[in-house]
Design an enzyme around this catalytic site. Structure first.
Site, PDB file in Angstrom:
ATOM      1  N   HIS A 149      20.050 -39.706  -6.370  1.00  0.00           N
ATOM      2  CA  HIS A 149      19.779 -38.325  -5.981  1.00  0.00           C
ATOM      3  C   HIS A 149      20.954 -37.668  -5.247  1.00  0.00           C
ATOM      4  CE1 HIS A 149      18.310 -40.186  -2.084  1.00  0.00           C
ATOM      5  NE2 HIS A 149      18.929 -39.113  -1.596  1.00  0.00           N
TER       6      HIS A 149
ATOM      7  N   ASP B  11      16.707 -45.235  -8.187  1.00  0.00           N
ATOM      8  CA  ASP B  11      17.447 -44.288  -7.340  1.00  0.00           C
ATOM      9  C   ASP B  11      18.841 -44.828  -6.991  1.00  0.00           C
ATOM     10  OD1 ASP B  11      17.975 -41.962  -5.994  1.00  0.00           O
ATOM     11  OD2 ASP B  11      16.931 -42.541  -4.149  1.00  0.00           O
TER      12      ASP B  11
ATOM     13  N   SER C 273      21.812 -40.889   3.022  1.00  0.00           N
ATOM     14  CA  SER C 273      21.435 -41.427   1.710  1.00  0.00           C
ATOM     15  C   SER C 273      22.648 -42.015   0.991  1.00  0.00           C
ATOM     16  CB  SER C 273      20.849 -40.314   0.840  1.00  0.00           C
ATOM     17  OG  SER C 273      19.601 -39.898   1.326  1.00  0.00           O
TER      18      SER C 273
END
Length: 386
Positions: A187, A217, A329
């Site tokens: 992402h 992911d 992230s």
């Protein structure tokens, strides 16, 4: 006048007499005196007979009865009995330092096979350093300290800026090979038309996507014209992680490069559901801008940080209370030996939190590093989304 008479044949004529001696000289020159004559039995002159030319070649005199002893000389063909070669000296067993080093090398090889993942590839720039959690990357003098972990691992963590038609977002990544391969979240780079990577030394490079796996992911990107001397992170073994283990998180929350936080592992095998829809990544960029976006995820039947959409995937995650914020992230969750045990992927934030007030409340999630290692070949081949 006195005359003398002689009988015919009584005395040889002068010419005949001369030829007789000449013949004797010729025979003597044809058969020279032998150098080992003393070895023959003594005989009177009357018993000695001259060998004829038909029995002995004048160019090859007969060999002596025995070979004179010579110091250091090898046996020759003159000996009538074969000579057996000397037996080879028995090999001596190595003693001292050489034997010790050999024993240590064998022991190290045996132990290494049982305790370390070692290297995914043996040669080349795509070598992934990996080990069990018992292997320490941190110097002994700083082992077990957050400062020691930060010093050892921070050079392996990068800041990623992804630009798309919707805007720009910021995330983090982990250098896994000296050739410039970087693992991050899908992402973080989803829908990006341009990717910039800033190293810990402040230098920036362009990167391209190698492969993506939205179901986990995960994404693999690679630096273009990667510099030499990159610090490669050591991938640990998430199977050995226990609840209560101390951990360190490093990333670029809110664009603050190289931010270090610490905490513990709060839980294992948490089912975290994230979106696999590329539009969700674009929505994150559009809403957050500048790296403040929050990735939506589901946990316990509830959605956090936005709508995950209709296309989702669920993976088992490590839960940690180490402070994670937007921009963490794709960064690293690290054990106290300096091994990467997870890739930070999601954080809880209050539903009504705005960009300025959003922050960590001690509920963060990371993709176990064993999941990453198992997915590397797929990512290198373009990923499951290709």
């Amino acid at each position: 006048m006195t005359e003398s008479f002689r009988r015919s044949g009584e005395y040889p004529q002068g010419d005949q007499h001369q030829s007789a001696y000449t013949q004797g000289d010729a025979q003597q020159s044809a058969y020279p005196q032998q150098p080992y004559a003393s070895a023959h039995p003594a005989s009177s002159s009357s018993d000695y007979s001259t060998p004829s030319a038909s029995s002995v070649n004048p160019e090859w005199p007969p060999p002596p009865a025995y070979e004179p002893a010579q110091q250091g000389a090898a046996p020759t063909a003159l000996l009538t009995e074969p000579v057996s070669p000397a037996p080879a000296a028995p090999r001596k067993r190595a003693k001292g330092p050489l034997a010790l080093l050999a024993a240590v090398a064998i022991a190290a090889a045996a132990v290494g096979g049982g305790t370390a993942y070692a290297f995914q590839e043996l040669t080349g720039n795509d070598t992934v350093a990996s080990s069990s959690t018992s292997t320490s990357v941190v110097p002994t003098s700083e082992k077990g300290t957050v400062a020691g972990v930060a010093k050892a691992v921070s050079p392996s963590i990068v800041e990623i800026s992804a630009t798309s038609n919707a805007g720009q977002s910021t995330g983090s990544g982990v250098i896994i090979t000296s050739g410039g391969e970087i693992i991050t979240n899908n992402h973080v780079v989803s829908g990006a038309s341009e990717i910039k990577v800033q190293l810990s030394n402040g230098k920036s490079y362009t990167a391209k996507v190698v492969g993506t796996d939205s179901k986990k992911d995960l994404a693999l990107i690679k630096l273009e014209n990667a510099p030499s001397g990159l610090t490669v992170a050591t991938l640990g073994d998430s199977a050995g992680v226990k609840v209560g283990d101390q951990v360190v998180a490093i990333g670029s929350p809110e664009g603050l490069t190289g931010t270090v936080t610490s905490g513990i592992v709060s839980a294992l095998n948490r089912d975290v559901t994230v979106s696999t829809d590329e539009s969700q990544g674009q929505q994150q960029q559009q809403q957050g801008g500048g790296g403040s976006g929050q990735w939506p995820f589901e946990f316990g039947g509830q959605e956090f940080n936005g709508d995950t959409g209709s296309s989702t995937t669920t993976y088992k995650a490590l839960q940690t209370d180490a402070s994670l914020n937007p921009g963490n992230s794709g960064g690293a969750l690290i054990d106290m030996n300096g091994n990467i045990i997870g890739i930070n992927s999601a954080m809880y934030s209050a539903a009504d939190a705005t960009s300025s007030s959003a922050g960590s409340v001690g509920l963060g999630f990371a993709i176990p590093i064993n999941t990453v290692k198992a997915d590397l070949d797929t990512l290198r081949a373009g990923g499951s989304d290709s």
